[in-house]
Write a protein that holds these residues in place. Structure first.
Motif, PDB file in Angstrom:
ATOM      1  N   ASP A  40      -1.633 -34.393  37.890  1.00  0.00           N
ATOM      2  CA  ASP A  40      -0.519 -33.663  37.281  1.00  0.00           C
ATOM      3  C   ASP A  40      -0.836 -32.196  37.035  1.00  0.00           C
ATOM      4  O   ASP A  40       0.030 -31.427  36.630  1.00  0.00           O
ATOM      5  CB  ASP A  40      -0.072 -34.341  35.978  1.00  0.00           C
ATOM      6  N   SER A  41      -2.082 -31.786  37.288  1.00  0.00           N
ATOM      7  CA  SER A  41      -2.497 -30.392  37.144  1.00  0.00           C
ATOM      8  C   SER A  41      -3.656 -30.140  38.106  1.00  0.00           C
ATOM      9  O   SER A  41      -4.262 -31.094  38.621  1.00  0.00           O
ATOM     10  CB  SER A  41      -2.927 -30.101  35.702  1.00  0.00           C
ATOM     11  N   GLU A  59       2.907 -40.992  35.601  1.00  0.00           N
ATOM     12  CA  GLU A  59       4.342 -40.854  35.378  1.00  0.00           C
ATOM     13  C   GLU A  59       5.046 -40.746  36.716  1.00  0.00           C
ATOM     14  O   GLU A  59       4.700 -39.899  37.541  1.00  0.00           O
ATOM     15  CB  GLU A  59       4.631 -39.613  34.537  1.00  0.00           C
ATOM     16  N   MET A  61       7.596 -39.535  39.281  1.00  0.00           N
ATOM     17  CA  MET A  61       8.318 -38.265  39.381  1.00  0.00           C
ATOM     18  C   MET A  61       9.616 -38.463  40.139  1.00  0.00           C
ATOM     19  O   MET A  61       9.739 -39.361  40.986  1.00  0.00           O
ATOM     20  CB  MET A  61       7.456 -37.226  40.104  1.00  0.00           C
ATOM     21  N   ALA A  72       2.603 -38.747  39.133  1.00  0.00           N
ATOM     22  CA  ALA A  72       1.644 -37.743  38.658  1.00  0.00           C
ATOM     23  C   ALA A  72       0.651 -38.437  37.744  1.00  0.00           C
ATOM     24  O   ALA A  72       1.036 -39.184  36.843  1.00  0.00           O
ATOM     25  CB  ALA A  72       2.363 -36.627  37.915  1.00  0.00           C
ATOM     26  N   SER A  74      -2.854 -38.217  35.209  1.00  0.00           N
ATOM     27  CA  SER A  74      -3.572 -37.305  34.316  1.00  0.00           C
ATOM     28  C   SER A  74      -5.043 -37.148  34.681  1.00  0.00           C
ATOM     29  O   SER A  74      -5.744 -36.332  34.084  1.00  0.00           O
ATOM     30  CB  SER A  74      -3.469 -37.798  32.869  1.00  0.00           C
ATOM     31  N   CYS A  80      -6.838 -40.886  41.031  1.00  0.00           N
ATOM     32  CA  CYS A  80      -5.532 -41.097  41.664  1.00  0.00           C
ATOM     33  C   CYS A  80      -5.607 -42.173  42.738  1.00  0.00           C
ATOM     34  O   CYS A  80      -4.735 -43.048  42.827  1.00  0.00           O
ATOM     35  CB  CYS A  80      -5.027 -39.790  42.272  1.00  0.00           C
TER      36      CYS A  80
END
Length: 266
Positions: A40-41, A59, A61, A72, A74, A80
């Motif tokens: 997510d980042s 989450e 998307m 996404a 964290s 992932c």
């Protein structure tokens, strides 16, 4: 070809232009069922890090990608892939593609790369995998020139598979399509980073350090990924995650590692 299930991930984050382009390319493959699980980042240079001391969240998307489903995460790029294979995907994927990374992951950079570590983790899970990187660190890098080459490599990998324990590290020169000379299968160049930490002071007078350095290519071979990129070719390096230096084992076996006990010892 049966309907392939393809997992897409990266290390620059789920909204980065590189992964958006890769999703577009994969989604154009006829019959492909595409799932995206990405950080997510930004998680660049995370290597093969995994999250063990804190919780992970995913989450779903709602982005404009038609039938593509996206999550996404964290965690790190490796997180992932692990979560995708264990909790999200309906079955084991036929292929994992990671990228397109903003910046080269040729030579020694494969060690540090979150993009390639995601691909390596897929390989550990028994999934054929490819990491794609473009030699342009700009957020607004132009990925269009590489599109047809990336699609060709993906289709050929789906068709032919990869040996167990091997993934592909693909690096693309930052050139217009008409100037890309083709694709070369290469070895990893022997190179390193000549690094130092700049010492600075923050506004409160406390010391902090900023990593700097320059890339040093010590390999003059014309069969390396660095040579290919410097000469207008896309480099494809088969990477194995077995790090054993097999050629060194006979030599080390000659060492006196198992010294015989004194004859008076039991």
């Amino acid at each position: 070809m049966e309907k392939p299930l393809i997992l897409v991930t990266n290390d620059d984050g789920i909204t980065a232009p590189g992964i958006r382009k890769l999703i577009q390319i994969v989604n154009s493959i006829e019959g492909a069922e595409v799932y995206v699980v990405a950080p997510d980042s930004p998680q660049s240079a995370m290597g093969h890090a995994i999250t063990i001391n804190s919780t992970l969240h995913v989450e779903e998307m709602r982005l404009k990608n038609g039938a593509v489903r996206e999550w996404a995460c964290s965690g790190t790029p490796v997180d992932c892939v692990k979560l995708a294979c264990d909790k999200i995907l309906p079955r084991k994927p036929d292929l994992c593609v990671s990228g397109i990374n903003h910046g080269s992951n040729s030579s020694i950079n494969v060690i540090y790369s979150g993009t390639m570590s995601a691909a390596v983790e897929a390989g550990i899970e028994g999934v054929p995998a490819i990491g794609f990187s473009l030699s342009d660190f700009s957020y607004h890098a132009d990925f269009d020139a590489a599109e047809k080459f990336i699609k060709r490599i993906i289709i050929e990998t789906l068709k032919n598979g990869l040996p167990d324990g091997v993934v592909l590290n693909v690096n693309i020169p930052n050139l217009p399509e008409k100037e890309i000379k083709g694709i070369r299968v290469c070895r990893q160049a022997r190179a390193r980073w000549d690094e130092e930490f700049e010492e600075r002071l923050d506004p409160r007078g406390r010391k902090y350090y900023w990593l700097t350095g320059k890339f040093v290519n010590m390999d003059g071979g014309e069969d390396t990924d660095e040579w290919a990129l410097d000469n207008g070719f896309i480099s494809v390096v088969p990477v194995q995650f077995d790090l054993t230096a097999h050629q060194t084992m006979p030599w080390i076996n000659q060492w006196n590692l198992n010294e015989k006990k004194n004859k008076n010892e039991k």
